[in-house]
Design an enzyme around this catalytic site. Structure first.
Site, PDB file in Angstrom:
ATOM      1  N   ASP A 180      43.991  30.590  32.830  1.00 41.17           N
ATOM      2  CA  ASP A 180      42.656  30.441  32.182  1.00 41.17           C
ATOM      3  C   ASP A 180      42.369  28.926  31.935  1.00 41.17           C
ATOM      4  O   ASP A 180      41.394  28.314  32.333  1.00 41.17           O
ATOM      5  CB  ASP A 180      42.310  31.277  31.061  1.00 41.17           C
ATOM      6  CG  ASP A 180      42.569  32.562  31.171  1.00 41.17           C
ATOM      7  OD1 ASP A 180      41.731  33.321  31.499  1.00 41.17           O
ATOM      8  OD2 ASP A 180      43.892  32.978  30.926  1.00 41.17           O
ATOM      9  N   ARG A 238      45.190  45.313  38.561  1.00 46.44           N
ATOM     10  CA  ARG A 238      44.035  45.954  38.605  1.00 46.44           C
ATOM     11  C   ARG A 238      43.546  45.793  39.797  1.00 46.44           C
ATOM     12  O   ARG A 238      43.658  45.063  40.561  1.00 46.44           O
ATOM     13  CB  ARG A 238      42.929  45.580  37.643  1.00 46.44           C
ATOM     14  CG  ARG A 238      42.520  44.170  37.647  1.00 46.44           C
ATOM     15  CD  ARG A 238      41.252  43.849  36.649  1.00 46.44           C
ATOM     16  NE  ARG A 238      41.095  42.276  36.737  1.00 46.44           N
ATOM     17  CZ  ARG A 238      39.982  41.902  36.161  1.00 46.44           C
ATOM     18  NH1 ARG A 238      39.138  42.603  35.855  1.00 46.44           N
ATOM     19  NH2 ARG A 238      39.859  40.499  36.173  1.00 46.44           N
ATOM     20  N   GLN A 268      53.797  40.618  44.967  1.00 48.53           N
ATOM     21  CA  GLN A 268      52.836  39.231  45.334  1.00 48.53           C
ATOM     22  C   GLN A 268      52.969  38.018  44.598  1.00 48.53           C
ATOM     23  O   GLN A 268      53.101  36.877  45.205  1.00 48.53           O
ATOM     24  CB  GLN A 268      51.429  39.644  45.578  1.00 48.53           C
ATOM     25  CG  GLN A 268      50.552  40.212  44.709  1.00 48.53           C
ATOM     26  CD  GLN A 268      49.086  39.927  45.027  1.00 48.53           C
ATOM     27  OE1 GLN A 268      48.840  39.112  46.119  1.00 48.53           O
ATOM     28  NE2 GLN A 268      48.052  40.286  43.998  1.00 48.53           N
ATOM     29  N   ALA A 287      59.469  41.891  44.014  1.00 50.22           N
ATOM     30  CA  ALA A 287      59.043  42.244  45.177  1.00 50.22           C
ATOM     31  C   ALA A 287      57.834  42.207  45.188  1.00 50.22           C
ATOM     32  O   ALA A 287      57.011  42.569  46.510  1.00 50.22           O
ATOM     33  CB  ALA A 287      59.427  43.825  45.449  1.00 50.22           C
ATOM     34  N   ARG A 301      41.940  27.074  35.154  1.00 50.34           N
ATOM     35  CA  ARG A 301      40.555  27.383  35.830  1.00 50.34           C
ATOM     36  C   ARG A 301      39.694  26.521  35.158  1.00 50.34           C
ATOM     37  O   ARG A 301      38.697  25.905  35.754  1.00 50.34           O
ATOM     38  CB  ARG A 301      40.441  28.988  35.571  1.00 50.34           C
ATOM     39  CG  ARG A 301      41.069  29.684  36.661  1.00 50.34           C
ATOM     40  CD  ARG A 301      41.135  31.088  36.347  1.00 50.34           C
ATOM     41  NE  ARG A 301      41.585  32.011  37.324  1.00 50.34           N
ATOM     42  CZ  ARG A 301      41.894  33.506  37.113  1.00 50.34           C
ATOM     43  NH1 ARG A 301      41.824  33.946  35.901  1.00 50.34           N
ATOM     44  NH2 ARG A 301      42.563  33.935  38.041  1.00 50.34           N
ATOM     45  N   HIS A 359      43.640  37.058  27.372  1.00 46.03           N
ATOM     46  CA  HIS A 359      43.645  36.995  28.724  1.00 46.03           C
ATOM     47  C   HIS A 359      42.717  37.957  29.441  1.00 46.03           C
ATOM     48  O   HIS A 359      43.097  38.932  29.774  1.00 46.03           O
ATOM     49  CB  HIS A 359      44.901  36.754  29.197  1.00 46.03           C
ATOM     50  CG  HIS A 359      44.783  36.819  30.981  1.00 46.03           C
ATOM     51  ND1 HIS A 359      44.123  35.499  31.773  1.00 46.03           N
ATOM     52  CD2 HIS A 359      45.222  37.533  31.967  1.00 46.03           C
ATOM     53  CE1 HIS A 359      44.023  35.832  32.885  1.00 46.03           C
ATOM     54  NE2 HIS A 359      44.612  37.122  33.170  1.00 46.03           N
TER      55      HIS A 359
HETATM   56  N1  LIG Z   1      48.478  36.892  33.079  1.00 42.42           N
HETATM   57  C1  LIG Z   1      48.011  36.593  34.130  1.00 42.42           C
HETATM   58  O1  LIG Z   1      47.390  35.471  34.096  1.00 42.42           O
HETATM   59  C2  LIG Z   1      47.915  37.189  35.443  1.00 42.42           C
HETATM   60  C3  LIG Z   1      48.407  38.414  35.508  1.00 42.42           C
HETATM   61  N2  LIG Z   1      48.536  39.113  36.583  1.00 42.42           N
HETATM   62  C4  LIG Z   1      49.341  40.494  36.593  1.00 42.42           C
HETATM   63  O2  LIG Z   1      50.593  40.376  37.003  1.00 42.42           O
HETATM   64  C5  LIG Z   1      51.197  41.574  37.560  1.00 42.42           C
HETATM   65  C6  LIG Z   1      51.701  41.698  38.605  1.00 42.42           C
HETATM   66  O3  LIG Z   1      50.626  41.296  39.737  1.00 42.42           O
HETATM   67  P1  LIG Z   1      51.318  41.325  41.266  1.00 42.42           P
HETATM   68  O4  LIG Z   1      52.494  40.691  41.639  1.00 42.42           O
HETATM   69  O5  LIG Z   1      50.127  40.821  41.953  1.00 42.42           O
HETATM   70  O6  LIG Z   1      51.457  42.795  41.381  1.00 42.42           O
HETATM   71  P2  LIG Z   1      52.264  43.728  42.854  1.00 42.42           P
HETATM   72  O7  LIG Z   1      51.634  45.091  42.839  1.00 42.42           O
HETATM   73  O8  LIG Z   1      52.196  42.871  44.035  1.00 42.42           O
HETATM   74  O9  LIG Z   1      53.687  43.737  42.196  1.00 42.42           O
HETATM   75  C7  LIG Z   1      54.161  44.144  41.052  1.00 42.42           C
HETATM   76  C8  LIG Z   1      55.389  44.592  41.060  1.00 42.42           C
HETATM   77  O10 LIG Z   1      56.132  44.983  39.992  1.00 42.42           O
HETATM   78  C9  LIG Z   1      56.879  46.119  40.204  1.00 42.42           C
HETATM   79  N3  LIG Z   1      57.086  46.813  39.025  1.00 42.42           N
HETATM   80  C10 LIG Z   1      56.069  47.930  38.654  1.00 42.42           C
HETATM   81  N4  LIG Z   1      56.754  48.466  37.590  1.00 42.42           N
HETATM   82  C11 LIG Z   1      57.972  47.897  37.084  1.00 42.42           C
HETATM   83  C12 LIG Z   1      58.953  47.947  36.153  1.00 42.42           C
HETATM   84  N5  LIG Z   1      58.824  48.791  35.348  1.00 42.42           N
HETATM   85  N6  LIG Z   1      59.946  47.102  36.332  1.00 42.42           N
HETATM   86  C13 LIG Z   1      60.183  46.111  36.976  1.00 42.42           C
HETATM   87  N7  LIG Z   1      59.156  45.888  38.156  1.00 42.42           N
HETATM   88  C14 LIG Z   1      58.068  46.614  38.154  1.00 42.42           C
HETATM   89  C15 LIG Z   1      56.362  46.829  41.376  1.00 42.42           C
HETATM   90  O11 LIG Z   1      57.299  47.431  42.120  1.00 42.42           O
HETATM   91  C16 LIG Z   1      56.115  45.438  42.234  1.00 42.42           C
HETATM   92  O12 LIG Z   1      57.022  45.035  43.028  1.00 42.42           O
HETATM   93  C17 LIG Z   1      49.779  42.374  37.470  1.00 42.42           C
HETATM   94  O13 LIG Z   1      49.714  43.258  35.891  1.00 42.42           O
HETATM   95  C18 LIG Z   1      48.813  41.617  37.348  1.00 42.42           C
HETATM   96  O14 LIG Z   1      47.474  42.429  36.769  1.00 42.42           O
HETATM   97  C19 LIG Z   1      47.916  38.675  37.844  1.00 42.42           C
HETATM   98  C20 LIG Z   1      47.459  37.477  37.988  1.00 42.42           C
HETATM   99  C21 LIG Z   1      47.268  36.759  36.783  1.00 42.42           C
HETATM  100  O1  LIG Z   2      42.225  39.373  37.301  1.00 47.49           O
HETATM  101  C1  LIG Z   2      43.237  40.080  37.272  1.00 47.49           C
HETATM  102  O2  LIG Z   2      43.382  41.282  37.135  1.00 47.49           O
HETATM  103  C2  LIG Z   2      44.470  39.229  37.785  1.00 47.49           C
HETATM  104  C3  LIG Z   2      44.464  38.214  36.579  1.00 47.49           C
HETATM  105  O3  LIG Z   2      44.774  38.380  35.432  1.00 47.49           O
HETATM  106  C4  LIG Z   2      43.644  36.987  36.647  1.00 47.49           C
HETATM  107  O4  LIG Z   2      43.585  36.576  37.887  1.00 47.49           O
HETATM  108  O5  LIG Z   2      43.168  36.259  35.942  1.00 47.49           O
END
Ligand SMILES: NC(=O)C1=CN([C@@H]2O[C@H](COP(=O)(O)OP(=O)(O)OC[C@H]3O[C@@H](n4cnc5c(N)ncnc54)[C@H](O)[C@@H]3O)[C@@H](O)[C@H]2O)C=CC1
Ligand SMILES: O=C([O-])CC(=O)C(=O)O
Length: 328
Positions: free
Chosen positions: A160, A93, A16, A14, A163, A188
Protein backbone atom coordinates in the site's frame (compact mmCIF):
# COMPACT_ATOMS: atom_id res chain seq x y z
CA UNK A 1 35.44 -12.61 6.39
CA UNK A 2 32.24 -14.34 5.26
CA UNK A 3 29.24 -13.75 7.54
CA UNK A 4 27.44 -16.79 8.98
CA UNK A 5 24.35 -17.68 6.95
CA UNK A 6 20.93 -16.40 8.03
CA UNK A 7 18.04 -18.87 7.95
CA UNK A 8 14.99 -17.59 6.10
CA UNK A 9 11.69 -19.50 6.15
CA UNK A 10 9.23 -18.89 3.34
CA UNK A 11 5.78 -20.48 3.47
CA UNK A 12 3.69 -21.00 0.34
CA UNK A 13 6.93 -21.51 -1.54
CA UNK A 14 5.17 -23.12 -4.51
CA UNK A 15 2.83 -20.16 -4.97
CA UNK A 16 3.01 -17.18 -7.28
CA UNK A 17 4.47 -14.75 -4.72
CA UNK A 18 7.00 -17.43 -3.76
CA UNK A 19 8.13 -17.64 -7.37
CA UNK A 20 8.92 -13.90 -7.41
CA UNK A 21 10.37 -13.81 -3.91
CA UNK A 22 12.82 -16.70 -3.56
CA UNK A 23 15.17 -15.69 -6.35
CA UNK A 24 15.50 -12.17 -5.00
CA UNK A 25 16.22 -13.37 -1.45
CA UNK A 26 18.86 -15.75 -2.80
CA UNK A 27 20.33 -12.88 -4.82
CA UNK A 28 20.89 -10.79 -1.68
CA UNK A 29 18.21 -8.18 -2.39
CA UNK A 30 16.64 -8.63 1.06
CA UNK A 31 19.47 -9.14 3.55
CA UNK A 32 22.43 -7.67 1.69
CA UNK A 33 24.87 -8.64 -1.01
CA UNK A 34 27.34 -9.95 1.60
CA UNK A 35 24.83 -12.01 3.59
CA UNK A 36 24.69 -15.78 2.86
CA UNK A 37 21.26 -17.37 3.31
CA UNK A 38 19.73 -20.80 3.90
CA UNK A 39 16.15 -21.04 2.62
CA UNK A 40 13.67 -23.19 4.59
CA UNK A 41 10.66 -23.70 2.36
CA UNK A 42 7.24 -24.79 3.61
CA UNK A 43 4.21 -25.79 1.59
CA UNK A 44 1.42 -28.33 1.90
CA UNK A 45 2.24 -31.94 0.96
CA UNK A 46 0.61 -31.92 -2.52
CA UNK A 47 2.60 -28.80 -3.45
CA UNK A 48 6.02 -30.28 -2.55
CA UNK A 49 6.79 -31.52 -6.10
CA UNK A 50 6.24 -27.96 -7.36
CA UNK A 51 8.54 -26.61 -4.59
CA UNK A 52 11.19 -29.09 -5.76
CA UNK A 53 10.86 -27.67 -9.28
CA UNK A 54 11.42 -24.14 -7.98
CA UNK A 55 14.46 -25.35 -6.04
CA UNK A 56 15.88 -26.91 -9.23
CA UNK A 57 15.65 -23.45 -10.78
CA UNK A 58 17.27 -21.86 -7.73
CA UNK A 59 20.16 -24.32 -8.13
CA UNK A 60 20.42 -23.42 -11.79
CA UNK A 61 20.94 -19.77 -10.88
CA UNK A 62 24.11 -20.73 -8.96
CA UNK A 63 23.56 -17.86 -6.51
CA UNK A 64 26.82 -17.36 -4.60
CA UNK A 65 24.93 -16.39 -1.40
CA UNK A 66 22.64 -19.43 -1.31
CA UNK A 67 24.20 -21.90 1.13
CA UNK A 68 21.37 -24.40 1.45
CA UNK A 69 17.69 -25.14 0.91
CA UNK A 70 15.32 -27.15 3.09
CA UNK A 71 11.99 -28.35 1.60
CA UNK A 72 9.29 -29.48 4.02
CA UNK A 73 5.58 -29.76 4.78
CA UNK A 74 6.28 -29.60 8.54
CA UNK A 75 6.13 -26.11 10.15
CA UNK A 76 8.48 -27.20 13.00
CA UNK A 77 11.18 -28.12 10.45
CA UNK A 78 10.56 -25.00 8.38
CA UNK A 79 10.93 -22.65 11.36
CA UNK A 80 13.84 -24.39 13.10
CA UNK A 81 16.32 -21.69 14.18
CA UNK A 82 15.06 -19.16 11.63
CA UNK A 83 16.17 -15.54 11.70
CA UNK A 84 13.43 -14.38 9.33
CA UNK A 85 10.06 -15.95 8.47
CA UNK A 86 7.92 -14.81 5.55
CA UNK A 87 4.42 -16.21 6.03
CA UNK A 88 3.06 -16.07 2.50
CA UNK A 89 1.29 -19.43 2.24
CA UNK A 90 -2.47 -18.92 2.25
CA UNK A 91 -5.29 -18.85 -0.20
CA UNK A 92 -5.52 -15.67 -2.31
CA UNK A 93 -8.89 -14.03 -3.04
CA UNK A 94 -10.56 -14.13 -6.41
CA UNK A 95 -12.82 -11.62 -8.15
CA UNK A 96 -15.65 -10.31 -5.99
CA UNK A 97 -14.08 -11.27 -2.64
CA UNK A 98 -12.75 -8.93 0.04
CA UNK A 99 -9.59 -9.97 1.87
CA UNK A 100 -11.49 -10.51 5.11
CA UNK A 101 -13.56 -13.18 3.29
CA UNK A 102 -10.39 -15.28 3.56
CA UNK A 103 -10.41 -15.26 7.36
CA UNK A 104 -12.11 -18.62 7.76
CA UNK A 105 -9.98 -20.30 5.10
CA UNK A 106 -6.68 -18.84 6.23
CA UNK A 107 -6.96 -17.95 9.91
CA UNK A 108 -6.37 -21.50 11.13
CA UNK A 109 -3.04 -21.71 9.27
CA UNK A 110 -1.65 -18.95 11.48
CA UNK A 111 -2.45 -20.53 14.84
CA UNK A 112 -0.42 -23.58 13.83
CA UNK A 113 2.42 -21.53 12.38
CA UNK A 114 2.49 -19.09 15.31
CA UNK A 115 2.89 -22.01 17.69
CA UNK A 116 5.58 -23.61 15.51
CA UNK A 117 7.49 -20.31 15.47
CA UNK A 118 7.10 -20.06 19.24
CA UNK A 119 8.65 -23.50 19.69
CA UNK A 120 11.35 -23.47 17.01
CA UNK A 121 12.44 -20.05 15.77
CA UNK A 122 15.33 -17.93 17.08
CA UNK A 123 14.14 -15.64 19.88
CA UNK A 124 15.08 -12.67 17.70
CA UNK A 125 13.06 -13.92 14.70
CA UNK A 126 11.57 -11.31 12.40
CA UNK A 127 8.21 -12.49 11.07
CA UNK A 128 6.37 -10.83 8.19
CA UNK A 129 2.84 -12.00 7.43
CA UNK A 130 1.86 -11.53 3.79
CA UNK A 131 -1.03 -14.05 3.53
CA UNK A 132 -4.38 -12.27 3.69
CA UNK A 133 -6.04 -10.86 5.69
CA UNK A 134 -2.47 -10.01 6.64
CA UNK A 135 -3.01 -7.87 9.77
CA UNK A 136 -5.38 -10.28 11.45
CA UNK A 137 -3.34 -13.33 10.45
CA UNK A 138 -0.29 -11.66 12.03
CA UNK A 139 -2.34 -10.99 15.16
CA UNK A 140 -3.37 -14.68 15.27
CA UNK A 141 0.24 -15.82 14.84
CA UNK A 142 1.47 -13.41 17.53
CA UNK A 143 -1.22 -14.49 19.98
CA UNK A 144 -0.27 -18.14 19.31
CA UNK A 145 3.37 -17.46 20.22
CA UNK A 146 3.34 -16.35 23.88
CA UNK A 147 7.08 -16.99 24.40
CA UNK A 148 8.17 -14.63 21.62
CA UNK A 149 8.33 -10.85 21.90
CA UNK A 150 5.14 -9.49 20.23
CA UNK A 151 7.39 -7.16 18.22
CA UNK A 152 8.71 -10.23 16.36
CA UNK A 153 5.42 -10.17 14.40
CA UNK A 154 4.64 -7.73 11.61
CA UNK A 155 2.23 -7.55 8.69
CA UNK A 156 2.60 -6.17 5.21
CA UNK A 157 1.37 -2.69 4.41
CA UNK A 158 4.42 -1.90 2.31
CA UNK A 159 2.58 -2.68 -0.89
CA UNK A 160 0.00 0.00 0.00
CA UNK A 161 2.88 2.35 0.89
CA UNK A 162 4.62 1.74 -2.43
CA UNK A 163 1.34 2.12 -4.34
CA UNK A 164 0.73 5.45 -2.59
CA UNK A 165 4.27 6.63 -3.41
CA UNK A 166 3.73 5.84 -7.04
CA UNK A 167 0.38 7.69 -7.21
CA UNK A 168 1.87 10.77 -5.51
CA UNK A 169 4.83 10.69 -7.90
CA UNK A 170 2.46 10.59 -10.89
CA UNK A 171 0.31 13.43 -9.51
CA UNK A 172 3.24 15.73 -8.72
CA UNK A 173 5.41 14.74 -11.70
CA UNK A 174 8.33 14.12 -9.30
CA UNK A 175 10.44 10.98 -8.96
CA UNK A 176 9.28 8.34 -6.47
CA UNK A 177 12.67 8.42 -4.78
CA UNK A 178 12.29 12.10 -3.91
CA UNK A 179 9.20 11.51 -1.70
CA UNK A 180 9.73 11.25 2.05
CA UNK A 181 7.51 10.96 5.12
CA UNK A 182 4.57 9.19 3.57
CA UNK A 183 2.51 6.97 5.88
CA UNK A 184 -0.24 4.38 5.57
CA UNK A 185 -2.38 3.79 8.65
CA UNK A 186 -4.40 0.72 9.52
CA UNK A 187 -5.52 -2.45 7.83
CA UNK A 188 -4.26 -3.87 4.53
CA UNK A 189 -7.71 -3.46 2.99
CA UNK A 190 -9.61 -0.75 1.10
CA UNK A 191 -10.08 1.02 4.46
CA UNK A 192 -6.34 1.71 4.84
CA UNK A 193 -5.55 5.42 5.12
CA UNK A 194 -2.66 6.60 2.95
CA UNK A 195 -1.60 9.94 4.38
CA UNK A 196 0.59 12.44 2.52
CA UNK A 197 -0.04 15.36 4.91
CA UNK A 198 3.53 15.13 6.27
CA UNK A 199 5.18 14.08 3.01
CA UNK A 200 7.86 16.20 1.42
CA UNK A 201 9.61 16.35 -1.92
CA UNK A 202 13.00 18.07 -1.78
CA UNK A 203 11.85 19.62 1.51
CA UNK A 204 8.60 21.08 0.10
CA UNK A 205 5.17 19.98 1.36
CA UNK A 206 3.40 17.44 -0.88
CA UNK A 207 0.03 18.50 0.55
CA UNK A 208 0.64 22.11 -0.53
CA UNK A 209 1.93 20.96 -3.92
CA UNK A 210 -1.19 18.88 -4.60
CA UNK A 211 -3.59 21.19 -2.74
CA UNK A 212 -6.64 19.19 -3.76
CA UNK A 213 -8.63 17.52 -0.97
CA UNK A 214 -11.24 16.35 -3.48
CA UNK A 215 -8.50 14.37 -5.31
CA UNK A 216 -7.22 13.02 -2.00
CA UNK A 217 -10.62 11.75 -0.82
CA UNK A 218 -12.18 10.68 -4.11
CA UNK A 219 -9.31 9.61 -6.36
CA UNK A 220 -6.09 8.93 -4.43
CA UNK A 221 -7.48 6.96 -1.47
CA UNK A 222 -9.84 4.75 -3.54
CA UNK A 223 -7.10 4.11 -6.14
CA UNK A 224 -4.60 2.94 -3.53
CA UNK A 225 -7.23 1.10 -1.47
CA UNK A 226 -8.69 -0.80 -4.40
CA UNK A 227 -5.48 -1.42 -6.31
CA UNK A 228 -5.38 -5.10 -5.34
CA UNK A 229 -8.87 -5.63 -6.78
CA UNK A 230 -7.93 -3.72 -9.95
CA UNK A 231 -4.95 -6.06 -10.43
CA UNK A 232 -7.16 -9.13 -9.93
CA UNK A 233 -9.63 -7.72 -12.46
CA UNK A 234 -6.88 -7.07 -15.03
CA UNK A 235 -4.67 -10.12 -14.47
CA UNK A 236 -7.20 -12.68 -13.28
CA UNK A 237 -4.73 -13.33 -10.44
CA UNK A 238 -3.74 -11.29 -7.40
CA UNK A 239 -0.59 -9.15 -7.25
CA UNK A 240 2.50 -11.30 -6.99
CA UNK A 241 5.69 -9.58 -8.20
CA UNK A 242 4.78 -6.29 -6.52
CA UNK A 243 3.80 -8.15 -3.34
CA UNK A 244 7.13 -10.00 -3.33
CA UNK A 245 8.93 -6.71 -3.92
CA UNK A 246 7.11 -5.10 -0.99
CA UNK A 247 8.04 -8.05 1.26
CA UNK A 248 11.70 -7.61 0.29
CA UNK A 249 11.49 -3.86 1.02
CA UNK A 250 9.81 -4.47 4.41
CA UNK A 251 12.33 -7.02 5.70
CA UNK A 252 15.37 -5.23 4.23
CA UNK A 253 14.43 -2.00 6.00
CA UNK A 254 13.68 -3.80 9.28
CA UNK A 255 16.99 -5.68 9.26
CA UNK A 256 19.30 -3.10 7.69
CA UNK A 257 17.60 0.15 8.85
CA UNK A 258 16.04 3.15 7.13
CA UNK A 259 18.61 5.87 7.98
CA UNK A 260 15.89 7.96 9.61
CA UNK A 261 13.49 7.67 6.67
CA UNK A 262 9.85 6.77 7.28
CA UNK A 263 8.37 3.55 5.96
CA UNK A 264 5.06 1.85 6.72
CA UNK A 265 4.92 -1.43 8.62
CA UNK A 266 2.02 -3.31 10.15
CA UNK A 267 3.17 -3.81 13.75
CA UNK A 268 1.63 -4.57 17.14
CA UNK A 269 0.42 -1.25 18.49
CA UNK A 270 2.05 0.06 21.67
CA UNK A 271 -1.05 2.18 22.30
CA UNK A 272 0.19 5.14 20.22
CA UNK A 273 -2.46 7.27 18.50
CA UNK A 274 -5.18 5.55 20.56
CA UNK A 275 -4.76 2.22 18.75
CA UNK A 276 -5.36 -0.60 21.28
CA UNK A 277 -2.20 -2.46 22.28
CA UNK A 278 -1.10 -5.43 20.15
CA UNK A 279 -3.51 -4.54 17.31
CA UNK A 280 -1.60 -5.17 14.08
CA UNK A 281 -1.86 -1.72 12.58
CA UNK A 282 -0.05 0.13 9.80
CA UNK A 283 2.05 2.95 11.29
CA UNK A 284 4.79 5.23 10.00
CA UNK A 285 8.01 3.83 11.46
CA UNK A 286 11.75 4.26 11.25
CA UNK A 287 14.07 1.27 11.67
CA UNK A 288 17.55 1.05 13.22
CA UNK A 289 19.61 -1.76 14.76
CA UNK A 290 17.03 -4.38 13.76
CA UNK A 291 14.17 -2.61 15.56
CA UNK A 292 11.26 -0.48 14.37
CA UNK A 293 10.02 2.63 16.13
CA UNK A 294 6.69 4.36 15.57
CA UNK A 295 6.95 7.98 14.43
CA UNK A 296 5.29 9.70 17.38
CA UNK A 297 3.60 13.05 17.94
CA UNK A 298 2.00 13.52 14.51
CA UNK A 299 -1.08 15.68 14.49
CA UNK A 300 -4.23 13.77 13.57
CA UNK A 301 -6.83 16.12 12.07
CA UNK A 302 -10.57 15.39 11.91
CA UNK A 303 -10.49 13.81 8.42
CA UNK A 304 -7.56 11.59 9.37
CA UNK A 305 -9.14 10.57 12.68
CA UNK A 306 -12.30 9.54 10.85
CA UNK A 307 -10.31 7.41 8.41
CA UNK A 308 -8.23 5.86 11.20
CA UNK A 309 -11.40 5.00 13.13
CA UNK A 310 -12.90 3.24 10.08
CA UNK A 311 -9.85 1.05 9.48
CA UNK A 312 -9.46 0.34 13.22
CA UNK A 313 -13.12 -0.68 13.53
CA UNK A 314 -12.67 -3.12 10.67
CA UNK A 315 -9.67 -4.68 12.41
CA UNK A 316 -11.65 -4.97 15.65
CA UNK A 317 -14.44 -6.77 13.78
CA UNK A 318 -11.91 -9.14 12.20
CA UNK A 319 -10.42 -9.81 15.62
CA UNK A 320 -13.87 -10.60 17.00
CA UNK A 321 -14.36 -13.02 14.09
CA UNK A 322 -11.24 -15.06 14.95
CA UNK A 323 -11.73 -15.24 18.72
CA UNK A 324 -12.73 -18.91 18.46
CA UNK A 325 -9.38 -19.73 16.82
CA UNK A 326 -7.57 -18.30 19.82
CA UNK A 327 -9.73 -20.01 22.42
CA UNK A 328 -11.03 -16.63 23.64
N1 LIG B 1 -0.28 -8.39 2.26
C1 LIG B 1 -0.24 -8.11 0.97
O1 LIG B 1 0.04 -6.96 0.57
C2 LIG B 1 -0.53 -9.16 -0.07
C3 LIG B 1 -0.96 -10.42 0.31
N2 LIG B 1 -1.24 -11.38 -0.63
C4 LIG B 1 -1.69 -12.69 -0.12
O2 LIG B 1 -0.59 -13.62 -0.15
C5 LIG B 1 -1.10 -14.94 -0.14
C6 LIG B 1 -0.37 -15.81 -1.18
O3 LIG B 1 -0.65 -15.33 -2.48
P1 LIG B 1 -0.15 -16.13 -3.79
O4 LIG B 1 1.27 -16.52 -3.69
O5 LIG B 1 -0.60 -15.31 -4.93
O6 LIG B 1 -1.08 -17.43 -3.69
P2 LIG B 1 -0.87 -18.86 -4.41
O7 LIG B 1 -2.20 -19.55 -4.34
O8 LIG B 1 -0.21 -18.71 -5.72
O9 LIG B 1 0.14 -19.58 -3.42
C7 LIG B 1 -0.20 -19.89 -2.10
C8 LIG B 1 0.68 -21.05 -1.68
O10 LIG B 1 0.45 -21.26 -0.30
C9 LIG B 1 0.41 -22.65 -0.09
N3 LIG B 1 -0.26 -22.97 1.17
C10 LIG B 1 -1.57 -23.10 1.43
N4 LIG B 1 -1.77 -23.47 2.70
C11 LIG B 1 -0.55 -23.56 3.27
C12 LIG B 1 -0.10 -23.91 4.57
N5 LIG B 1 -0.94 -24.24 5.54
N6 LIG B 1 1.23 -23.91 4.80
C13 LIG B 1 2.10 -23.58 3.83
N7 LIG B 1 1.73 -23.26 2.57
C14 LIG B 1 0.42 -23.24 2.31
C15 LIG B 1 -0.31 -23.18 -1.34
O11 LIG B 1 -0.10 -24.59 -1.52
C16 LIG B 1 0.36 -22.35 -2.42
O12 LIG B 1 1.56 -22.94 -2.88
C17 LIG B 1 -2.61 -14.80 -0.39
O13 LIG B 1 -3.29 -14.91 0.86
C18 LIG B 1 -2.74 -13.40 -0.93
O14 LIG B 1 -4.03 -12.86 -0.72
C19 LIG B 1 -1.09 -11.12 -1.95
C20 LIG B 1 -0.65 -9.90 -2.39
C21 LIG B 1 -0.38 -8.81 -1.48
O1 LIG C 1 -5.78 -7.77 -3.35
C1 LIG C 1 -5.45 -8.92 -3.03
O2 LIG C 1 -6.21 -9.84 -2.70
C2 LIG C 1 -3.97 -9.17 -2.98
C3 LIG C 1 -3.43 -8.07 -2.17
O3 LIG C 1 -3.50 -8.10 -0.96
C4 LIG C 1 -3.05 -6.84 -2.86
O4 LIG C 1 -2.77 -6.85 -4.08
O5 LIG C 1 -3.02 -5.81 -2.19
Amino acid sequence: MTKPAMRVAVTGAAGQIGYSLLFRIANGDMLGKDQPVILQLLDITPALPAVKGVVMELEDCAFPLLQGVVITDDPATAFKDVDVALLVGARPRSKGMERKDLLEANGAIFTVQGKALNDNAKRSVKVLVVGNPANTNAYIAQQSAPDLDPNCFTSMLRLDHNRALSQVAAKTGKPVASIEKLAVWGNHSPTMYADYRFATIDGASVKDMINDQEWNANTFLPTVGKRGAAIIEARGLSSAASAANAAIDHVRDWVLGTNGKWVTMGIPSDGSYGIPEKTQFGFPVTCANGKFEIVKGLEIDAFSQERINITLNELMEEREGVKHLLGK
